[in-house]
Design a protein around this motif. Structure first.
Motif, PDB file in Angstrom:
ATOM      1  N   ALA A 172       6.921 -91.512  -6.824  1.00 33.08           N
ATOM      2  CA  ALA A 172       5.646 -91.361  -7.526  1.00 33.08           C
ATOM      3  C   ALA A 172       5.031 -90.001  -7.232  1.00 33.08           C
ATOM      4  CB  ALA A 172       4.678 -92.477  -7.123  1.00 33.08           C
ATOM      5  N   TYR A 173       5.134 -89.547  -5.989  1.00 30.57           N
ATOM      6  CA  TYR A 173       4.550 -88.248  -5.647  1.00 30.57           C
ATOM      7  C   TYR A 173       5.308 -87.107  -6.334  1.00 30.57           C
ATOM      8  CZ  TYR A 173       2.525 -84.396  -3.078  1.00 30.57           C
ATOM      9  OH  TYR A 173       1.865 -83.233  -2.767  1.00 30.57           O
ATOM     10  N   ILE A 174       6.621 -87.196  -6.367  1.00 27.48           N
ATOM     11  CA  ILE A 174       7.415 -86.164  -7.049  1.00 27.48           C
ATOM     12  C   ILE A 174       7.067 -86.127  -8.532  1.00 27.48           C
ATOM     13  CG2 ILE A 174       9.750 -85.481  -7.720  1.00 27.48           C
ATOM     14  CD1 ILE A 174      10.721 -86.565  -5.028  1.00 27.48           C
ATOM     15  N   ILE A 191      -3.547 -76.732 -11.831  1.00 26.71           N
ATOM     16  CA  ILE A 191      -2.815 -76.168 -10.699  1.00 26.71           C
ATOM     17  C   ILE A 191      -2.375 -74.756 -11.063  1.00 26.71           C
ATOM     18  CG2 ILE A 191      -0.738 -76.330  -9.284  1.00 26.71           C
ATOM     19  CD1 ILE A 191      -2.756 -78.410  -8.556  1.00 26.71           C
ATOM     20  N   GLN A 192      -2.814 -73.775 -10.266  1.00 29.97           N
ATOM     21  CA  GLN A 192      -2.480 -72.382 -10.543  1.00 29.97           C
ATOM     22  C   GLN A 192      -1.017 -72.071 -10.205  1.00 29.97           C
ATOM     23  OE1 GLN A 192      -4.654 -70.299 -12.008  1.00 29.97           O
ATOM     24  NE2 GLN A 192      -6.144 -71.966 -12.062  1.00 29.97           N
ATOM     25  N   GLY A 193      -0.570 -72.577  -9.056  1.00 29.28           N
ATOM     26  CA  GLY A 193       0.801 -72.311  -8.634  1.00 29.28           C
ATOM     27  C   GLY A 193       1.812 -73.160  -9.377  1.00 29.28           C
ATOM     28  N   GLN A 194       3.044 -72.722  -9.369  1.00 30.45           N
ATOM     29  CA  GLN A 194       4.115 -73.445 -10.055  1.00 30.45           C
ATOM     30  C   GLN A 194       5.036 -74.171  -9.073  1.00 30.45           C
ATOM     31  OE1 GLN A 194       6.151 -70.571 -12.476  1.00 30.45           O
ATOM     32  NE2 GLN A 194       4.332 -70.048 -13.668  1.00 30.45           N
ATOM     33  N   SER A 218       6.402 -81.958  -1.806  1.00 31.78           N
ATOM     34  CA  SER A 218       7.105 -83.240  -1.660  1.00 31.78           C
ATOM     35  C   SER A 218       7.902 -83.291  -0.363  1.00 31.78           C
ATOM     36  CB  SER A 218       8.051 -83.469  -2.845  1.00 31.78           C
ATOM     37  OG  SER A 218       7.355 -83.475  -4.065  1.00 31.78           O
ATOM     38  N   PHE A 219       8.362 -82.134   0.104  1.00 37.14           N
ATOM     39  CA  PHE A 219       9.124 -82.084   1.353  1.00 37.14           C
ATOM     40  C   PHE A 219       8.316 -82.671   2.503  1.00 37.14           C
ATOM     41  CE2 PHE A 219       9.754 -79.753   5.346  1.00 37.14           C
ATOM     42  CZ  PHE A 219      11.062 -80.130   5.640  1.00 37.14           C
ATOM     43  N   PHE A 220       7.032 -82.299   2.576  1.00 41.64           N
ATOM     44  CA  PHE A 220       6.200 -82.774   3.680  1.00 41.64           C
ATOM     45  C   PHE A 220       5.814 -84.244   3.499  1.00 41.64           C
ATOM     46  CE2 PHE A 220       5.511 -78.159   3.604  1.00 41.64           C
ATOM     47  CZ  PHE A 220       5.918 -77.860   4.904  1.00 41.64           C
ATOM     48  N   VAL A 221       5.688 -84.698   2.261  1.00 38.43           N
ATOM     49  CA  VAL A 221       5.438 -86.114   2.014  1.00 38.43           C
ATOM     50  C   VAL A 221       6.630 -86.945   2.489  1.00 38.43           C
ATOM     51  CG1 VAL A 221       5.090 -87.872   0.229  1.00 38.43           C
ATOM     52  CG2 VAL A 221       3.864 -85.700   0.093  1.00 38.43           C
ATOM     53  N   ILE A 222       7.832 -86.495   2.128  1.00 41.53           N
ATOM     54  CA  ILE A 222       9.052 -87.197   2.562  1.00 41.53           C
ATOM     55  C   ILE A 222       9.150 -87.203   4.085  1.00 41.53           C
ATOM     56  CG2 ILE A 222      11.581 -87.136   2.531  1.00 41.53           C
ATOM     57  CD1 ILE A 222      11.354 -85.898  -0.290  1.00 41.53           C
ATOM     58  N   LEU A 223       8.877 -86.055   4.689  1.00 38.97           N
ATOM     59  CA  LEU A 223       8.957 -85.945   6.148  1.00 38.97           C
ATOM     60  C   LEU A 223       7.923 -86.844   6.822  1.00 38.97           C
ATOM     61  CD1 LEU A 223      10.522 -84.455   8.350  1.00 38.97           C
ATOM     62  CD2 LEU A 223       8.795 -82.641   8.251  1.00 38.97           C
ATOM     63  N   GLY A 224       6.723 -86.898   6.250  1.00 40.59           N
ATOM     64  CA  GLY A 224       5.680 -87.750   6.810  1.00 40.59           C
ATOM     65  C   GLY A 224       6.025 -89.232   6.712  1.00 40.59           C
ATOM     66  N   ILE A 225       6.570 -89.647   5.574  1.00 45.19           N
ATOM     67  CA  ILE A 225       6.985 -91.040   5.396  1.00 45.19           C
ATOM     68  C   ILE A 225       8.101 -91.386   6.379  1.00 45.19           C
ATOM     69  CG2 ILE A 225       8.127 -92.655   3.829  1.00 45.19           C
ATOM     70  CD1 ILE A 225       5.261 -92.260   3.094  1.00 45.19           C
ATOM     71  N   MET A 226       9.063 -90.478   6.528  1.00 47.18           N
ATOM     72  CA  MET A 226      10.168 -90.715   7.456  1.00 47.18           C
ATOM     73  C   MET A 226       9.667 -90.852   8.889  1.00 47.18           C
ATOM     74  SD  MET A 226      12.988 -88.063   5.856  1.00 47.18           S
ATOM     75  CE  MET A 226      14.182 -88.330   7.174  1.00 47.18           C
ATOM     76  N   THR A 268       3.735 -84.345  -8.915  1.00 56.01           N
ATOM     77  CA  THR A 268       3.780 -82.885  -8.763  1.00 56.01           C
ATOM     78  C   THR A 268       4.446 -82.193  -9.943  1.00 56.01           C
ATOM     79  OG1 THR A 268       5.869 -83.005  -7.512  1.00 56.01           O
ATOM     80  CG2 THR A 268       3.806 -83.030  -6.247  1.00 56.01           C
ATOM     81  N   THR A 269       5.210 -82.925 -10.726  1.00 57.35           N
ATOM     82  CA  THR A 269       5.887 -82.332 -11.885  1.00 57.35           C
ATOM     83  C   THR A 269       5.294 -82.809 -13.209  1.00 57.35           C
ATOM     84  OG1 THR A 269       7.565 -84.098 -11.821  1.00 57.35           O
ATOM     85  CG2 THR A 269       8.062 -82.070 -10.625  1.00 57.35           C
ATOM     86  N   SER A 270       4.167 -83.539 -13.146  1.00 51.65           N
ATOM     87  CA  SER A 270       3.566 -84.104 -14.345  1.00 51.65           C
ATOM     88  C   SER A 270       2.865 -83.030 -15.175  1.00 51.65           C
ATOM     89  CB  SER A 270       2.557 -85.187 -13.961  1.00 51.65           C
ATOM     90  OG  SER A 270       1.803 -85.604 -15.068  1.00 51.65           O
ATOM     91  N   ASP A 271       2.937 -83.162 -16.487  1.00 54.15           N
ATOM     92  CA  ASP A 271       2.235 -82.251 -17.390  1.00 54.15           C
ATOM     93  C   ASP A 271       0.724 -82.423 -17.286  1.00 54.15           C
ATOM     94  OD1 ASP A 271       4.632 -81.257 -18.336  1.00 54.15           O
ATOM     95  OD2 ASP A 271       4.739 -82.662 -20.021  1.00 54.15           O
ATOM     96  N   GLN A 272       0.269 -83.589 -16.836  1.00 49.84           N
ATOM     97  CA  GLN A 272      -1.160 -83.829 -16.690  1.00 49.84           C
ATOM     98  C   GLN A 272      -1.758 -83.035 -15.536  1.00 49.84           C
ATOM     99  OE1 GLN A 272      -1.422 -88.057 -16.209  1.00 49.84           O
ATOM    100  NE2 GLN A 272      -0.952 -88.500 -18.341  1.00 49.84           N
TER     101      GLN A 272
END
Length: 214
Positions: free
Chosen positions: A141-143, A155-158, A164-172, A146-150
């Motif tokens: 859901a988080y990924i 969001i200025q950055g692309q 998502s890397f830190f979300v995955i790491l935090g969940i782990m 972060t890639t949603s058109d909405q």
């Protein structure tokens, strides 16, 4: 016996007074937020009286409570919460609630003491399986978020997807704390004391902010 009865009556009276005051204050701020507050009160009373004793229903109602708080806050400032914020709040709260139930099951296995009646409907294999499912759903859901058109228009950055890397790491890490270290009784205490999680959350916040204000 009379003392216990008096305490219960006093608690009910105090709860009623606070609920009415809270309702009046919420109505002064926002009518829509008042409706959310009323729904929150009904759910909490139902949970306290009976639903907390039903396995699976209990953790879902806890997660729903966090979503209602989100709607109450959004209603108070007259904005609509985004679809993704609602989804992520519910999923993450459900994941943490399951981790808390796992701790309750461990206490029951070690001491024979039931922290709550709903424990009869849980065991470690079930909770571990549900937590793995929820961890996967949270990450996907988080990924998607972060890639949603909405999300792209504000969001200025692309490179928001990199967070998502830190979300995955935090969940782990949280799964490691829960399953390996067997310490999932208090999510807030874990966040306040676990240095690994603190670094991951800080890195996520900084990278997220960089993508917004780049």
């Amino acid at each position: 016996v009379f003392g216990v009865f008096f305490l219960k009556r006093s608690a009910i009276f105090l709860m009623s007074v606070l609920a009415m005051l809270g309702g009046l204050l919420m109505a002064a701020v926002s009518i829509s937020a008042l409706y959310v507050l009323l729904a929150y009160i009904v759910i909490n009373i139902s949970y306290s009286l009976h639903l907390k004793h039903i396995a699976l229903i209990d953790v879902n109602l806890i997660a729903m409570g966090f979503v209602l708080r989100l709607f109450a806050g959004a209603g108070a400032v007259e904005i609509s919460p985004s679809l993704w914020s609602v989804i992520m709040t519910f999923l993450l709260a459900l994941f943490l609630a399951l981790a808390k139930r796992r701790d309750d099951v461990l206490i029951y296995q070690l001491t024979g003491k039931k922290v709550r009646p709903s424990i009869d409907g849980y065991n470690l294999p079930l909770i571990d399986g549900l937590m793995m499912i929820m961890a996967s759903v949270v990450i996907v859901a988080y990924i998607l978020y972060t890639t949603s058109d909405q999300v792209a228009p504000w969001i200025q950055g692309q490179y928001l997807y990199i967070t998502s890397f830190f979300v995955i790491l935090g969940i782990m890490r949280y799964l490691q704390i829960t399953i390996v270290e067997k310490n999932s009784g208090s999510p807030s205490k874990i966040v306040l004391t676990d240095r690994f999680l603190q670094i991951v959350i800080l890195a996520w916040v900084l990278l997220f902010a960089w993508n917004i204000y780049l």
